[in-house]
Design a protein around this motif. Structure first.
Motif, PDB file in Angstrom:
ATOM      1  N   PHE A   1      -5.276   6.727  -1.821  1.00  0.00           N
ATOM      2  CA  PHE A   1      -4.400   6.714  -2.983  1.00  0.00           C
ATOM      3  C   PHE A   1      -4.820   7.802  -3.976  1.00  0.00           C
ATOM      4  CE2 PHE A   1      -4.615   2.042  -1.809  1.00  0.00           C
ATOM      5  CZ  PHE A   1      -3.456   2.080  -1.049  1.00  0.00           C
TER       6      PHE A   1
ATOM      7  N   SER B   1     -14.934   0.109 -11.391  1.00  0.00           N
ATOM      8  CA  SER B   1     -13.726   0.933 -11.337  1.00  0.00           C
ATOM      9  C   SER B   1     -13.713   1.977 -12.447  1.00  0.00           C
ATOM     10  CB  SER B   1     -12.479   0.041 -11.442  1.00  0.00           C
ATOM     11  OG  SER B   1     -12.439  -0.900 -10.398  1.00  0.00           O
TER      12      SER B   1
ATOM     13  N   CYS C   1      -7.496  -2.493  -5.862  1.00  0.00           N
ATOM     14  CA  CYS C   1      -8.076  -2.606  -4.521  1.00  0.00           C
ATOM     15  C   CYS C   1      -9.241  -3.586  -4.505  1.00  0.00           C
ATOM     16  CB  CYS C   1      -8.538  -1.234  -4.027  1.00  0.00           C
ATOM     17  SG  CYS C   1      -7.198  -0.075  -3.647  1.00  0.00           S
TER      18      CYS C   1
ATOM     19  N   SER D   1       0.937   6.791  -6.747  1.00  0.00           N
ATOM     20  CA  SER D   1      -0.208   7.663  -7.021  1.00  0.00           C
ATOM     21  C   SER D   1       0.179   9.125  -6.857  1.00  0.00           C
ATOM     22  CB  SER D   1      -1.370   7.318  -6.076  1.00  0.00           C
ATOM     23  OG  SER D   1      -1.788   5.980  -6.244  1.00  0.00           O
TER      24      SER D   1
ATOM     25  N   VAL E   1      -6.143   2.120  -9.615  1.00  0.00           N
ATOM     26  CA  VAL E   1      -6.057   1.862  -8.175  1.00  0.00           C
ATOM     27  C   VAL E   1      -7.321   1.172  -7.677  1.00  0.00           C
ATOM     28  CG1 VAL E   1      -6.010   2.992  -5.928  1.00  0.00           C
ATOM     29  CG2 VAL E   1      -4.416   3.711  -7.698  1.00  0.00           C
ATOM     30  N   THR E   2      -8.483   1.618  -8.153  1.00  0.00           N
ATOM     31  CA  THR E   2      -9.731   0.992  -7.713  1.00  0.00           C
ATOM     32  C   THR E   2      -9.810  -0.457  -8.179  1.00  0.00           C
ATOM     33  OG1 THR E   2     -10.824   3.158  -7.862  1.00  0.00           O
ATOM     34  CG2 THR E   2     -12.239   1.235  -7.681  1.00  0.00           C
TER      35      THR E   2
ATOM     36  N   SER F   1      -9.630   2.564  -2.054  1.00  0.00           N
ATOM     37  CA  SER F   1      -8.757   3.359  -2.924  1.00  0.00           C
ATOM     38  C   SER F   1      -8.740   4.837  -2.549  1.00  0.00           C
ATOM     39  CB  SER F   1      -9.221   3.217  -4.375  1.00  0.00           C
ATOM     40  OG  SER F   1     -10.550   3.700  -4.526  1.00  0.00           O
TER      41      SER F   1
ATOM     42  N   CYS G   1       0.828  -1.203   0.000  1.00  0.00           N
ATOM     43  CA  CYS G   1       0.000   0.000   0.000  1.00  0.00           C
ATOM     44  C   CYS G   1       0.869   1.262   0.000  1.00  0.00           C
ATOM     45  CB  CYS G   1      -0.922   0.002   1.223  1.00  0.00           C
ATOM     46  SG  CYS G   1      -2.243  -1.230   1.159  1.00  0.00           S
TER      47      CYS G   1
END
Length: 364
Positions: free
Chosen positions: A134, A200, A121, A92, A117-118, A131, A85
């Motif tokens: 981030f 996402s 995650c 990010s 990122v989504t 997310s 993470c």
């Protein structure tokens, strides 16, 4: 339908909304976790205040927020998860900072970052805050002033904040695991196209739309619109999206009053650092119990995180008014995105087009 029946339905609706807004969730979170989280984001501020470089401390403090992703699993698993993470937070933020140099591409970069990122995650079933931080780091980095030579410095400062958070997380975990057994590592659920890919893309697209609207309206801090949109649209159901929007608007409204009171005080670097540590502790105590109560303290925390170095040059009243308008705009975009995200008709129409672009074996 008679007038009495309409009035009765209205009263039932109001009572149901009040019940959702006033329900306090139970939580078994101990005080040690909020205390460690406050240290992770607060110690860089104290270091920055000591060396009279509050701007450096604020960037490292943003990296300290990665502590909030620490799972309650065995030590080896939680530390590996947290370091992954931390890498995602650094990447990010770096993308956001670099996009600041090319404003026309900023919306595309943030949209791509939010989608990617989504997806990750959701594929790895990362729990709350998901997310959020981030994308928040990318949005703040994209709106931070600076030139190309400052990119390594900024990314390095955030990296140091992430490393400090990992170190605090290690000692916190060793201490807590002596008295509280770790939770088992649960197997990952099979990923689905709708949950991982479609959701996402929709979330990332509306995050980009919120930034584009903020830029079109020439708002000074577009990150606030983006964060408000993201906080609302991430609800797991349309009811959750609606509740999140109401709670964020109410909590932000009260939080802006608290922020105005804090900004009227004679704040120096040391006082700002201590106030932010106290706010971080209170937020982590409340956020699992009631989001609106936590949002009261999230608002001044976020304002100080970005505006602390420019408080002397800005008017508190103008700052509060701008943040309130940003929140309304972000929540409205997030609500529209949430309606689309949870609309069966929208999912069928748009999802069919997205599936055509995906490889056959990934569209199942």
């Amino acid at each position: 339908m008679t007038r009495s029946h309409r009035w009765l339905r209205l009263k039932i609706l109001i009572r149901a909304e009040l019940l959702h807004l006033t329900t306090i969730n139970a939580s078994d979170r101990r005080w040690q976790m909020p205390f460690a989280a406050a240290l992770a984001s607060g110690l860089p501020l104290l270091v920055g205040a000591y060396f009279e470089h509050m701007d450096y401390g604020l960037i490292s403090s943003l990296g300290g927020l990665v502590f909030l992703y620490l799972p309650e699993t065995p030590l080896h698993h939680r530390m590996v998860s947290l370091m992954v993470c931390a890498f995602a937070m650094i990447a990010s933020y770096a993308l956001g900072v670099m996009s600041h140099l090319f404003p026309p591409a900023m919306m595309l970069v943030l949209t791509f970052t939010a989608i990617l990122v989504t997806m990750v995650c959701r594929f790895y079933n990362l729990g709350p805050p998901g997310s959020f931080f981030f994308i928040m780091a990318a949005a703040i980095g994209a709106n931070a002033p600076g030139d190309v030579l400052q990119i390594p410095l900024k990314v390095g400062l955030l990296t140091m904040g992430c490393l400090l958070a990992c170190l605090i997380a290690f000692f916190y975990s060793v201490y807590m695991l002596r008295s509280q057994p770790a939770k088992p590592v649960t197997p990952l659920p099979p990923p689905t196209f709708d949950f991982v890919v479609f959701d996402s893309i929709v979330i990332g697209s509306f995050v980009g739309i919120s930034l584009a609207l903020a830029q079109a309206l020439q708002l000074t801090q577009a990150y606030w619109v983006t964060i408000s949109c993201l906080a609302v649209i991430q609800g797991m159901s349309l009811r959750a999206v609606w509740n999140k929007q109401l709670q964020r608007l109410i909590g932000t409204g009260v939080g802006l009053l608290l922020s105005w009171g804090l900004l009227m005080l004679p704040l120096d670097n040391w006082r700002i650092s201590l106030v932010m540590i106290a706010l971080a502790f209170v937020i982590e105590m409340l956020v699992v119990r009631h989001y609106a109560l936590a949002a009261i303290f999230i608002t001044p925390m976020t304002i100080l995180l970005v505006e602390a170095t420019t408080l002397v040059q800005s008017s508190p009243s103008a700052l509060i008014e701008a943040r309130f308008l940003d929140t309304i705009l972000g929540c409205l975009v997030g609500l529209v995105g949430g309606i689309c995200l949870h609309s069966p008709r929208f999912r069928q129409l748009v999802g069919r087009q997205i599936r055509r672009l995906a490889p056959a074996r990934q569209a199942d």
